[in-house]
Write an enzyme that holds these catalytic residues in place. Structure first.
Site, PDB file in Angstrom:
ATOM      1  N   GLY A 206       2.822  14.338  67.573  1.00  0.00           N
ATOM      2  CA  GLY A 206       2.863  14.064  66.812  1.00  0.00           C
ATOM      3  C   GLY A 206       3.849  11.869  67.640  1.00  0.00           C
ATOM      4  O   GLY A 206       4.079  12.121  68.654  1.00  0.00           O
ATOM      5  N   ASN A 207       4.379  11.199  66.554  1.00  0.00           N
ATOM      6  CA  ASN A 207       4.671  10.442  67.132  1.00  0.00           C
ATOM      7  C   ASN A 207       5.696   9.438  65.980  1.00  0.00           C
ATOM      8  O   ASN A 207       5.518   9.406  64.636  1.00  0.00           O
ATOM      9  CB  ASN A 207       3.676   9.304  67.867  1.00  0.00           C
ATOM     10  CG  ASN A 207       2.743   8.163  66.872  1.00  0.00           C
ATOM     11  OD1 ASN A 207       3.089   7.871  66.022  1.00  0.00           O
ATOM     12  ND2 ASN A 207       1.323   9.512  67.454  1.00  0.00           N
ATOM     13  N   HIS A 208       6.921   8.306  66.456  1.00  0.00           N
ATOM     14  CA  HIS A 208       6.994   7.508  65.644  1.00  0.00           C
ATOM     15  C   HIS A 208       6.696   7.073  64.734  1.00  0.00           C
ATOM     16  O   HIS A 208       7.508   6.035  64.030  1.00  0.00           O
ATOM     17  CB  HIS A 208       8.490   6.984  66.275  1.00  0.00           C
ATOM     18  CG  HIS A 208       9.225   7.833  67.209  1.00  0.00           C
ATOM     19  ND1 HIS A 208       9.783   8.413  66.274  1.00  0.00           N
ATOM     20  CD2 HIS A 208       9.526   7.961  68.318  1.00  0.00           C
ATOM     21  CE1 HIS A 208      10.496   9.544  67.500  1.00  0.00           C
ATOM     22  NE2 HIS A 208       9.986   9.901  68.406  1.00  0.00           N
ATOM     23  N   ALA A 273      -1.291   4.569  65.632  1.00  0.00           N
ATOM     24  CA  ALA A 273      -0.629   5.270  67.018  1.00  0.00           C
ATOM     25  C   ALA A 273      -1.469   6.354  67.421  1.00  0.00           C
ATOM     26  O   ALA A 273      -1.033   8.156  66.314  1.00  0.00           O
ATOM     27  CB  ALA A 273       0.583   5.693  67.077  1.00  0.00           C
TER      28      ALA A 273
END
Ligand code: CTP
Length: 397
Positions: A206-208, A273
């Site tokens: 995943g990402n932030h 994102a």
């Protein structure tokens, strides 16, 4: 324009509170629904009975009235606008500092609707350096301030600090709702949040991203009258009920939902994102640790913006974001061209207070004509207003 509009009026302790009675009368006559929150101090200046009679609704005052809890979150969600008029020096200071010691402040702090305030105070208080800084602070958080007027003051002096007259506030509200609807009849698609690419039943890539910027854009589009569909990756953010929200998890799910919805959209804004790579194989069972080095094979996930860019028809507007950590301008311009977008909005992780998780952002907008618009760091709500204004300019061009 005010017919059917839901207006939450906060009345605070100031001699100008008597003007609220006139304002309520004007609003109700124009067909608006008015609910009034009074602070304890305001009751020294105007009676709850007068304001409840004029608004045709009971006055809301304490965190609990008549043994039942006043749900401040729902009040903030009910309103199309929250207007605090008069805004006393004391309530101004609480707004600037986020104090939550009464119902009005609890509603203000949880309101997701636009908030406007009409200050009223004596000239010396109005000109005090602390008052000035408090006004700047609440403006900076995206509130609208209706400027004070010059004239006779409660102290007997003449000067700056009078609350705007009820007729002028009424006029301001009318204009506010007229300019809000520039996108009436337009269909808008917005993507937001991260995507999670599963590795096995317990792990993912995943990402932030939190989705804050995309949700702010979706809500601003909705406020301007558009019919908005938000495609939201895994995020705990709360979205207003007026925005149709489709939840997805993976890049592939986001891609398929976008492909489905894109043909109908007049405007598409891709803030998500999206993970660029996804595990080639998703293990059906939890991967157990064994070797000291573990290799995971990834494969490219679909580039949604590029794919939509290839399908874009005349009259459709496509907006993408570029999140960069170096060569920002060069990469943003490259994305504008390669993804066939009409605008690319650059946010650089090099700018403090910009990017994932922050409540602020600092952007530069690039268009196909070679224009480059730089903005100051602002709350994401205000950044969304700048972006939507820019898109509306494209529609009008
Ligand atoms: N985007 C997309 N699908 C992807 C990757 C990105 O739709 N698989 C969109 C994003 O929503 C954004 C724009 O493309 O609007 C640019 O995303 P960004 O992450 O900045 O760039 P990438 O295209 O992923 O390129 P790179 O990672 O090489 O910078």
């Amino acid at each position: 324009m005010l017919k059917g509009k839901k207006i939450l009026l906060g009345v605070t302790g100031s001699i100008a509170a008597y003007k609220s009675a006139i304002l309520i009368r004007l609003l109700v006559k124009a067909g608006a629904e008015v609910r009034v929150i009074m602070t304890e101090a305001s009751k020294n200046f105007v009676t709850p009975l007068s304001l409840s009679t004029l608004s045709k609704n009971p006055i809301i005052s304490g965190l609990a009235d008549n043994d039942s809890w006043n749900n401040h979150v729902l009040l903030g969600r009910w309103a199309d606008i929250m207007l605090i008029a008069p805004l006393s020096c004391n309530t101004l200071s609480k707004m600037a500092n986020g104090n939550c010691d009464n119902l009005l402040m609890a509603v203000y702090l949880s309101a997701i609707c636009p908030v406007a305030a009409a200050p009223a105070m004596d000239e010396d208080m109005w000109k005090h350096v602390t008052t000035k800084s408090n006004i700047l602070k609440i403006k900076g958080s995206g509130n609208y301030i209706l400027p004070v007027e010059n004239g006779e003051l409660a102290s007997g002096f003449t000067g700056e600090g009078r609350m705007k007259e009820p007729e002028a506030i009424f006029q301001w509200l009318n204009e506010f709702f007229t300019t809000r609807l520039e996108l009436k009849g337009k269909k808008v698609l917005v993507t937001a949040g991260p995507t999670y690419e599963p590795i096995d039943p317990v792990r993912f890539i995943g990402n932030h991203s939190t989705g804050k910027m995309g949700v702010a854009i979706a809500e601003e589009m909705n406020r301007r009258g558009a019919n908005v569909t938000l495609i939201l990756g895994p995020s705990s953010i709360i979205v207003t009920s007026e925005v149709e929200t489709i939840r997805v998890n993976t890049a592939k799910e986001m891609f398929m939902t976008c492909e489905n919805k894109f043909a109908d959209a007049d405007i598409t804004v891709m803030t998500a994102a999206v993970a660029d790579y996804t595990p080639l194989v998703v293990e059906p069972e939890k991967i157990k640790k064994s070797e000291p080095v573990f290799e995971l094979k990834l494969t490219r996930s679909p580039d949604i913006l590029s794919s939509l860019g290839n399908k874009k028809k005349d009259g459709q507007i496509l907006v993408g974001f570029a999140l960069e950590t170096k060569n920002e301008r060069e990469y943003a311009l490259k994305k504008l061209k390669s993804k066939n977008a009409d605008l690319i909005i650059l946010n650089s992780l090099l700018d403090e207070g910009s990017g994932f998780g922050y409540d602020t952002n600092k952007i530069t907008i690039f268009d196909k004509q070679g224009n480059e618009l730089q903005f100051e760091k602002k709350p994401k709500k205000d950044v969304a207003i700048d972006i939507v204004n820019c898109i509306i300019n494209l529609l009008d061009a």
